[in-house]
Structure formats: structure tokens, C-alpha cells
Write a protein that holds these residues in place. Sequence first.
Motif, PDB file in Angstrom:
ATOM      1  N   PHE A 199     -11.639  59.518 -18.474  1.00 46.93           N
ATOM      2  CA  PHE A 199     -12.214  58.313 -18.258  1.00 46.93           C
ATOM      3  C   PHE A 199     -11.584  57.269 -17.338  1.00 46.93           C
ATOM      4  CE2 PHE A 199     -14.645  59.547 -22.413  1.00 46.93           C
ATOM      5  CZ  PHE A 199     -15.861  59.802 -21.715  1.00 46.93           C
ATOM      6  N   LEU A 200     -10.547  57.236 -17.644  1.00 47.34           N
ATOM      7  CA  LEU A 200      -9.433  56.332 -16.779  1.00 47.34           C
ATOM      8  C   LEU A 200      -9.479  56.641 -15.482  1.00 47.34           C
ATOM      9  CD1 LEU A 200      -6.297  55.332 -19.266  1.00 47.34           C
ATOM     10  CD2 LEU A 200      -8.017  53.830 -18.697  1.00 47.34           C
ATOM     11  N   LEU A 201      -9.462  58.044 -15.218  1.00 48.42           N
ATOM     12  CA  LEU A 201      -9.270  58.336 -13.617  1.00 48.42           C
ATOM     13  C   LEU A 201     -10.771  58.041 -13.122  1.00 48.42           C
ATOM     14  CD1 LEU A 201      -7.572  61.696 -12.629  1.00 48.42           C
ATOM     15  CD2 LEU A 201      -9.789  61.037 -11.591  1.00 48.42           C
ATOM     16  N   ILE A 202     -11.816  58.469 -13.751  1.00 45.65           N
ATOM     17  CA  ILE A 202     -13.089  58.078 -13.407  1.00 45.65           C
ATOM     18  C   ILE A 202     -13.361  56.703 -13.011  1.00 45.65           C
ATOM     19  CG2 ILE A 202     -15.262  58.244 -13.559  1.00 45.65           C
ATOM     20  CD1 ILE A 202     -15.156  60.670 -15.134  1.00 45.65           C
ATOM     21  N   TRP A 203     -12.725  55.799 -13.927  1.00 42.16           N
ATOM     22  CA  TRP A 203     -12.983  54.479 -13.623  1.00 42.16           C
ATOM     23  C   TRP A 203     -11.996  53.996 -12.394  1.00 42.16           C
ATOM     24  CZ3 TRP A 203      -8.677  50.658 -14.557  1.00 42.16           C
ATOM     25  CH2 TRP A 203      -9.214  49.438 -14.426  1.00 42.16           C
ATOM     26  N   ARG A 204     -11.021  54.492 -12.149  1.00 44.41           N
ATOM     27  CA  ARG A 204     -10.100  54.289 -11.119  1.00 44.41           C
ATOM     28  C   ARG A 204     -10.742  54.538  -9.800  1.00 44.41           C
ATOM     29  NH1 ARG A 204      -6.080  50.457 -10.987  1.00 44.41           N
ATOM     30  NH2 ARG A 204      -4.976  51.530  -9.427  1.00 44.41           N
ATOM     31  N   HIS A 205     -11.507  55.543  -9.881  1.00 45.13           N
ATOM     32  CA  HIS A 205     -12.427  56.052  -8.648  1.00 45.13           C
ATOM     33  C   HIS A 205     -13.683  55.393  -8.480  1.00 45.13           C
ATOM     34  CE1 HIS A 205      -9.101  59.026  -8.621  1.00 45.13           C
ATOM     35  NE2 HIS A 205      -9.515  59.429  -7.292  1.00 45.13           N
ATOM     36  N   ARG A 206     -13.890  54.218  -9.120  1.00 43.42           N
ATOM     37  CA  ARG A 206     -15.182  53.741  -8.999  1.00 43.42           C
ATOM     38  C   ARG A 206     -15.721  53.220  -7.672  1.00 43.42           C
ATOM     39  NH1 ARG A 206     -11.780  50.438 -11.036  1.00 43.42           N
ATOM     40  NH2 ARG A 206     -11.410  48.432 -10.837  1.00 43.42           N
ATOM     41  N   SER A 207     -14.618  52.843  -7.042  1.00 41.47           N
ATOM     42  CA  SER A 207     -14.912  52.612  -5.600  1.00 41.47           C
ATOM     43  C   SER A 207     -15.263  53.839  -4.750  1.00 41.47           C
ATOM     44  CB  SER A 207     -13.888  51.595  -4.800  1.00 41.47           C
ATOM     45  OG  SER A 207     -12.826  52.531  -4.834  1.00 41.47           O
ATOM     46  N   ASN A 208     -14.720  54.830  -5.075  1.00 42.02           N
ATOM     47  CA  ASN A 208     -14.717  56.136  -4.275  1.00 42.02           C
ATOM     48  C   ASN A 208     -16.001  56.548  -4.528  1.00 42.02           C
ATOM     49  OD1 ASN A 208     -11.751  55.985  -4.926  1.00 42.02           O
ATOM     50  ND2 ASN A 208     -12.147  56.932  -3.032  1.00 42.02           N
ATOM     51  N   ILE A 209     -16.586  56.292  -5.823  1.00 41.70           N
ATOM     52  CA  ILE A 209     -17.762  56.898  -6.431  1.00 41.70           C
ATOM     53  C   ILE A 209     -19.002  56.250  -5.525  1.00 41.70           C
ATOM     54  CG2 ILE A 209     -19.576  57.223  -8.256  1.00 41.70           C
ATOM     55  CD1 ILE A 209     -17.122  57.435 -10.021  1.00 41.70           C
ATOM     56  N   GLN A 210     -18.955  54.855  -5.466  1.00 47.90           N
ATOM     57  CA  GLN A 210     -19.889  53.980  -4.536  1.00 47.90           C
ATOM     58  C   GLN A 210     -19.816  54.401  -3.323  1.00 47.90           C
ATOM     59  OE1 GLN A 210     -21.958  51.514  -6.223  1.00 47.90           O
ATOM     60  NE2 GLN A 210     -22.915  51.979  -4.077  1.00 47.90           N
ATOM     61  N   LYS A 211     -18.697  54.698  -2.502  1.00 53.62           N
ATOM     62  CA  LYS A 211     -18.863  55.143  -1.420  1.00 53.62           C
ATOM     63  C   LYS A 211     -19.461  56.770  -1.027  1.00 53.62           C
ATOM     64  CE  LYS A 211     -14.659  52.807   0.319  1.00 53.62           C
ATOM     65  NZ  LYS A 211     -13.193  52.905   0.611  1.00 53.62           N
ATOM     66  N   LEU A 212     -19.144  57.387  -1.958  1.00 55.28           N
ATOM     67  CA  LEU A 212     -19.762  58.606  -2.140  1.00 55.28           C
ATOM     68  C   LEU A 212     -21.225  58.565  -2.210  1.00 55.28           C
ATOM     69  CD1 LEU A 212     -17.499  60.881  -4.406  1.00 55.28           C
ATOM     70  CD2 LEU A 212     -18.004  61.187  -2.113  1.00 55.28           C
ATOM     71  N   LEU A 213     -21.669  57.711  -2.915  1.00 52.05           N
ATOM     72  CA  LEU A 213     -23.249  57.523  -2.956  1.00 52.05           C
ATOM     73  C   LEU A 213     -23.633  56.919  -1.996  1.00 52.05           C
ATOM     74  CD1 LEU A 213     -23.387  56.047  -6.680  1.00 52.05           C
ATOM     75  CD2 LEU A 213     -24.189  58.203  -5.875  1.00 52.05           C
ATOM     76  N   ASN A 214     -22.808  56.008  -0.997  1.00 47.29           N
ATOM     77  CA  ASN A 214     -23.473  55.440   0.334  1.00 47.29           C
ATOM     78  C   ASN A 214     -23.374  56.216   1.361  1.00 47.29           C
ATOM     79  OD1 ASN A 214     -23.976  53.065  -1.321  1.00 47.29           O
ATOM     80  ND2 ASN A 214     -22.074  52.066  -0.976  1.00 47.29           N
TER      81      ASN A 214
END
Length: 222
Positions: A182-197
Motif C-alpha cells: 500500500f505504501l509503494l502504491i501510495w508513493r506511485h500515485r503521481s505515476n498512476i495519474q500519468k498512466l491514466l492520462n
Amino acid sequence: MTFTLDLLLIPIAYLIGSISFAVVVSKCMRLPDPHSYGSGNPGATNVLRTGNKLAAVLTLVGDALKGYLAVMLARVLLGDESLTSTLGSWVLCGVVIAVFLGHLFPVFHGFKGGKGVATACGILFGINWILGAATLATWIIVAMFIRYSSLAALAAAVFGPVYFVFLFGFQPMGIALLVVCFLLIWRHRSNIQKLLNGTESRIGSKKDKAQAQVDTNTQGQS
């Protein structure tokens, strides 16, 4: 070891995790501070944006080794039953979370840490080499075919706890690995947004390297 001494392994693990090899390697090799270019993340992927592959490899190995060494140190001192005994298992869980938090929020570097992919990998190898190898293979396969480092990290983070349960069943360490996930996913939240965009940079992107070079040159002229 006594219970009190066992608990000392947790802050020791945090201090080990707080050594940011991206910063240390960059200083030793006279490269720009990894916080100052690219994603601003002090990790191997961002260091690679300078074009210095050796620095990136040293960062990757260093960050992985600190996770591995923290877990192995605890396992040696706690004994062979550290994964199964009630006390040893919970202390080892604390060590796993502490070394990972040390990487994310390093006391030696103003609490500005990395995203924890390499350190998490080292932790998994410290717990069990098959667990580490399976999770690393997941990262490699996703990275090779999709060419998104962040997506590969997210996939590995999700599968790590699953592999643990498959290998060892439901144990306290599975909870610790879920926390790391969960911590790793949280740290990648900006990357997740970029992947979605659709704006996330792929591994080896020329645009990525060019921007890093511009940042490096700008620093050199300032």
C-alpha cells in the motif's frame, strides 16, 4: 536476545533504510542531486536519466541491499524461527516496515526519499529467495512488454503479498507486506495519474533523457 533488545532491531532497520544510495552515489560520482531533475525521485530510474548507467546500477544495488541486509540481520539475531514464532515474527514485521519507511522518509536526507521498489525487492529476497525471485520476475516481465517502470513496480507490489501467502500461508509477515504494498502504491500515485492520462514516460524514453540532460547542464551553469 531479550525482548527489549529485539525491539531495537526496528529503529536500526529504519536507520539502515534511511541511507539514500541515489544521493550518496550521485555525490560520489559528481552528478546532480537526484531531487533536482526528472521525476525528482531519488531512485535508480531517475538516476538513469542522467545517462550514467553505472550510477543507476549502483543505486539499484545499494537500495536493494539495504532492504536485504536489514531483514537478514534481524533473522540472524532473532533465530531460525523468526518467520514462524509469534514474537520473532512480529518483530521481523516491524523491521520490514521500518526499513521501508526509512527509504521513503530518510532521516539523513530531510525525509525526502524514494518510492521503494528496489528496497522492497531486497526485503523480499531477505524473507525468502523464491519469494524475491518470483516478484522480481513479475517486474521484469511487465517492464519488458509494457516498458513502464512504474506499472511494473505496481504489478510486483500487488503480487508480492500474494506470492508470500501462496508459499507460506497466512502469517503476520503477509500483513507487513501488505503495508509495504500500500505504501509503494501510495508513493506511485503521481505515476498512476500519468498512466491514466497517457503521459507517463516509458523506460529508455529519449525525451526523458534529453530533459535530464537539460537539467544537468542547467545545474552546471548555475
